[in-house]
Design an enzyme around this catalytic site. Structure first.
Site, PDB file in Angstrom:
ATOM      1  N   SER A 150       9.677   3.874  16.425  1.00  0.00           N
ATOM      2  CA  SER A 150       9.994   4.968  15.506  1.00  0.00           C
ATOM      3  C   SER A 150       9.008   5.035  14.343  1.00  0.00           C
ATOM      4  CB  SER A 150      11.420   4.817  14.969  1.00  0.00           C
ATOM      5  OG  SER A 150      11.573   3.591  14.273  1.00  0.00           O
TER       6      SER A 150
ATOM      7  N   MET B 121      -8.152  -6.581  11.197  1.00  0.00           N
ATOM      8  CA  MET B 121      -8.380  -6.228   9.804  1.00  0.00           C
ATOM      9  C   MET B 121      -8.128  -7.395   8.852  1.00  0.00           C
ATOM     10  SD  MET B 121      -6.881  -2.311   9.884  1.00  0.00           S
ATOM     11  CE  MET B 121      -6.924  -2.098   8.104  1.00  0.00           C
TER      12      MET B 121
ATOM     13  N   LYS C 161       0.805  -1.219   0.000  1.00  0.00           N
ATOM     14  CA  LYS C 161       0.000   0.000   0.000  1.00  0.00           C
ATOM     15  C   LYS C 161       0.843   1.276   0.000  1.00  0.00           C
ATOM     16  CE  LYS C 161      -4.012  -2.251   2.018  1.00  0.00           C
ATOM     17  NZ  LYS C 161      -5.054  -2.253   3.049  1.00  0.00           N
TER      18      LYS C 161
END
Length: 288
Positions: free
Chosen positions: A169, A232, A68
């Site tokens: 991070s 998901m 994506k």
């Protein structure tokens, strides 16, 4: 004339997108062919596959893990991005920029990216009756899947958001990008932490990683609780959902989200709106 579509990912064999879009096409009275497309996990291979597909007359493509963000970069340098895709930094729906095509640009250079994941998720949670307005939500994962759902959840009126990721991070990077885009929740800072450090009580916890597809488990703290747990991913027993179901939470996998985002993609490509409730009932009936 048959219209051709694909979903590209790795892994991809488990995808139910062909079944869903074939049903959509039948309901809309369109002759479509929608297929799964495996791709090696590297940007060059993704770009080559997508260029070949659209050059060969393809109409639209869905993008799933892990491509994506690669799709976002590809479209940003070519045919453009929707506002949701820009803020998400991730693309799940590829089409062609018709204005650029009309100006003489090649099909490969007219790739346009949108992101329907987040609205698909929100719509499914609303159909389930899960309360979003004023909700405290945690999202596990900071990749393309997570990026696509943050803004629609905020637009749905959630009260607070924590983004947890194995690598802190990466979660911080996502929040910084959202801050740059002026995405805030009631002027509150979005919180971040490492996945293993996520603890406390939440209304909803969303797993936006693909770790459950391999049967692996997330490092979830004993002090982490929720009323609703959403993964998901879909298509198999998911350890994340089993974990929270054992603690009394209501759970759902991402199949309903898949149908919702697919309907939005289908409308983007064909102009035909889909009744998601009706389509879901038909798909459930066909799987019995």
């Amino acid at each position: 004339m048959t219209q051709h579509f694909i979903v590209i990912g790795n892994p991809i064999a488990h995808s139910k997108s062909p079944e869903i879009h074939t049903l959509f096409g039948a309901h809309a009275g369109l002759d479509i062919c929608y297929q799964c497309q495996y791709c090696p996990d590297d940007p060059a291979s993704f770009t080559a596959v997508i260029e070949a597909f659209f050059h060969g007359g393809g109409v639209g493509a869905n993008v799933t893990v892990p491509f994506k963000q690669v799709a976002y970069e590809c479209c940003a340098a070519r045919g453009g991005l929707s506002e949701h895709a820009k803020i998400a930094g991730a693309v799940n729906t590829l089409s062609l920029n018709q204005a650029l095509l009309a100006s003489g640009v090649s099909r490969a250079e007219a790739l346009y990216g949108d992101n329907t994941d987040g609205q698909g998720l929100v719509n499914h949670m609303q159909r389930l009756g899960w309360p979003l307005n004023g909700a405290r939500i945690a999202i596990i994962g900071a990749g393309g899947a997570a990026r696509g759902v943050v803004l629609p959840l905020i637009e749905a009126g959630i009260e607070a958001l924590t983004i947890a990721n194995r690598t802190l991070s990466k979660a911080t990077e996502l929040v910084n990008e959202l801050s740059t885009a002026s995405v805030v929740i009631h002027n509150q800072q979005i919180q971040t932490c490492c996945t293993a450090d996520l603890s406390g009580d939440f209304d909803i916890i969303v797993n936006a990683t693909s770790i459950g597809l391999s049967g692996e488990t997330l490092p979830l703290a004993d002090e982490l609780n929720c009323q609703y747990a959403y993964d998901m991913m879909y298509g198999r027993e998911l350890p994340f959902l089993q974990h929270f179901a054992a603690r009394g939470a209501q759970t759902s996998d991402g199949y309903g989200m898949l149908i919702g985002q697919a309907a939005l993609s289908f409308e983007c490509w064909t102009g035909h709106a889909i009744d998601v409730t009706q389509a879901t009932a038909a798909l459930e009936k066909s799987s019995i």
